[in-house]
Design an enzyme around this catalytic site. Structure first.
Site, short mmCIF file in Angstrom:
data_model
loop_
_atom_site.label_atom_id
_atom_site.label_comp_id
_atom_site.label_asym_id
_atom_site.label_seq_id
_atom_site.Cartn_x
_atom_site.Cartn_y
_atom_site.Cartn_z
N LYS A 99 0.84 -1.20 0.00
CA LYS A 99 0.00 0.00 0.00
C LYS A 99 0.87 1.24 0.00
O LYS A 99 1.96 1.25 0.61
CB LYS A 99 -0.91 0.02 1.23
CG LYS A 99 -1.71 1.31 1.40
CD LYS A 99 -2.51 1.36 2.69
CE LYS A 99 -3.22 2.70 2.84
NZ LYS A 99 -4.02 2.79 4.07
N GLU A 150 -9.31 11.78 12.89
CA GLU A 150 -8.54 10.59 13.28
C GLU A 150 -7.63 10.84 14.48
O GLU A 150 -6.74 11.69 14.45
CB GLU A 150 -7.70 10.10 12.10
CG GLU A 150 -7.00 8.78 12.37
CD GLU A 150 -6.39 8.18 11.11
OE1 GLU A 150 -5.80 7.10 11.20
OE2 GLU A 150 -6.51 8.79 10.03
#
Length: 394
Positions: A139, A193
């Site tokens: 990723k 977050e």
């Protein structure tokens, strides 16, 4: 202490959001409490600042109540912007009526310049997918920027008030990035977050990975949320992040509580896959900053494995991220603190505002879909500016 409880020292009815001014050194509002710092007593710019933070806190008249605030950049070789403020005020969490009462339209006649251009961003995603397909990494998070140039100076105070009004459950922040006498620069945002919070021996982290844009149509909005929760690509991306976070925290915590699968959280503009992880600190001498540095950067903002992902980011992204996808927050002399991931943010200098947004690239990603995801993420800052209609042009 759970995530929404407060140390009694933080309780109060003061609305520190209303007290914020454009030259305030630091503002941070979380689901737990609000912190407003004025003035800069001592700046810490060591690229490995842990020892300097400890020394600065210990040198204060009351080390237990002393606070260091600021931001850490994405790239490890870059200098942080951390400081001991001259004065700190704390209050309980902002109430919705405190947020909403201060919101006002903030219009600006702006020129928009994307970097890279949309077509170039899509090509970067394609290049990253080829690298992932070769087995070099699993990723990578690729980001882009929008630079808004206004004819008049941007009202930083009103921008923060507007951000707070639409960020009821996240982390709203403003950091002045310059000392007195220097041209005014600021980092502002409304992050959903939590990188890490420490309250006594309780440690909490709440990674987000896997996203979908909200829809104004309730039925379509629900369909998108359900599809995200069942998306194999997004669930794989999310698991990469959770596994890395658990591995990083395991040496520091006992009894880590990790849900079997993610849940959904939403902002005004996005759905996210979310996993809230908590544990008990083994060594009470380990503070929140050390714990946050052990996590930063998570695969949610960098990629996996981290080193090849960061190298690919340097190769593909045509700009310096600076504090974007870094961490922003505070720590005190007791070891407690809160650090949010620096996303949904912008750097501001007088008449310019530079927005940032990124998307996680894994096998199965489509360049056009990742471009659309970054455009949706720009909406947080654009809405606060009163420029939501520009999101489609991004």
């Amino acid at each position: 202490m759970n995530q929404t409880s407060l140390d009694p020292a933080y309780s109060g009815e003061h609305n520190l959001l209303a007290a914020y001014q454009a030259d305030s050194a630091f503002f941070f509002a979380s689901p737990c409490h609000t912190l407003l710092a004025e003035g800069i007593q001592q700046v810490i710019t060591d690229t490995d600042p842990s020892a300097a933070i400890a020394a600065a806190l210990a040198a204060q008249p009351d080390p237990a109540q002393a606070v260091v605030v600021g931001a850490i950049p994405f790239m490890p070789e870059q200098q942080p912007w951390l400081f001991v403020p001259q004065q700190v005020r704390r209050a309980d969490a902002l109430r919705q009526e405190q947020r909403s009462a201060l919101r006002q339209p903030l219009q600006a006649d702006c020129q928009l310049t994307p970097q890279p251009a949309p077509a170039a961003y899509c090509q970067g995603v394609s290049d990253a997918l080829a690298r992932i397909g070769s087995g070099a990494l699993d990723k990578v998070v690729l980001s882009r920027t929008l630079e808004l140039s206004a004819k008049q100076a941007i009202d930083q105070r009103q921008l923060l008030l507007n951000l707070a009004s639409q960020n009821q459950h996240g982390y709203t922040f403003a950091v002045q990035l310059s000392e007195d006498g220097a041209p005014r620069r600021a980092l502002m945002g409304a992050s959903p977050e939590l990188l890490l919070a420490r309250y006594g021996r309780q440690v909490i982290t709440n990674p987000l990975a896997g996203s979908a844009a909200r829809s104004p149509d309730p039925a379509e909005d629900r369909r998108r949320a359900d599809a995200l929760l069942e998306s194999g690509k997004d669930l794989f991306e999310h698991k990469l992040v959770i596994d890395a976070v658990v591995e990083a925290l395991a040496p520091y915590c006992r009894d880590l509580q990790v849900p079997a699968g993610p849940s959904l959280v939403s902002t005004a503009t996005m759905w996210h896959l979310s996993t809230r992880i908590s544990g008990e600190l083994i060594d009470p001498a380990v503070g929140s900053f050390e714990l946050a540095r052990a996590l930063h950067p998570t695969p949610a903002v960098c990629g996996f494995p981290a080193d090849p992902a960061r190298s690919l980011i340097r190769e593909i992204e045509p700009f310096d991220r600076g504090f974007f996808t870094g961490m922003v927050g505070w720590c005190d002399g007791k070891g407690d603190g809160e650090w949010a991931v620096t996303i949904r943010c912008a750097e501001i200098a007088e008449r310019t505002l530079r927005l940032f947004a990124g998307a996680g690239i894994v096998t199965g990603s489509l360049p056009e879909s990742e471009l659309a995801e970054t455009a949706a993420k720009f909406r947080t800052m654009l809405r606060a500016m009163g420029l939501a209609d520009l999101a489609e042009a991004a």
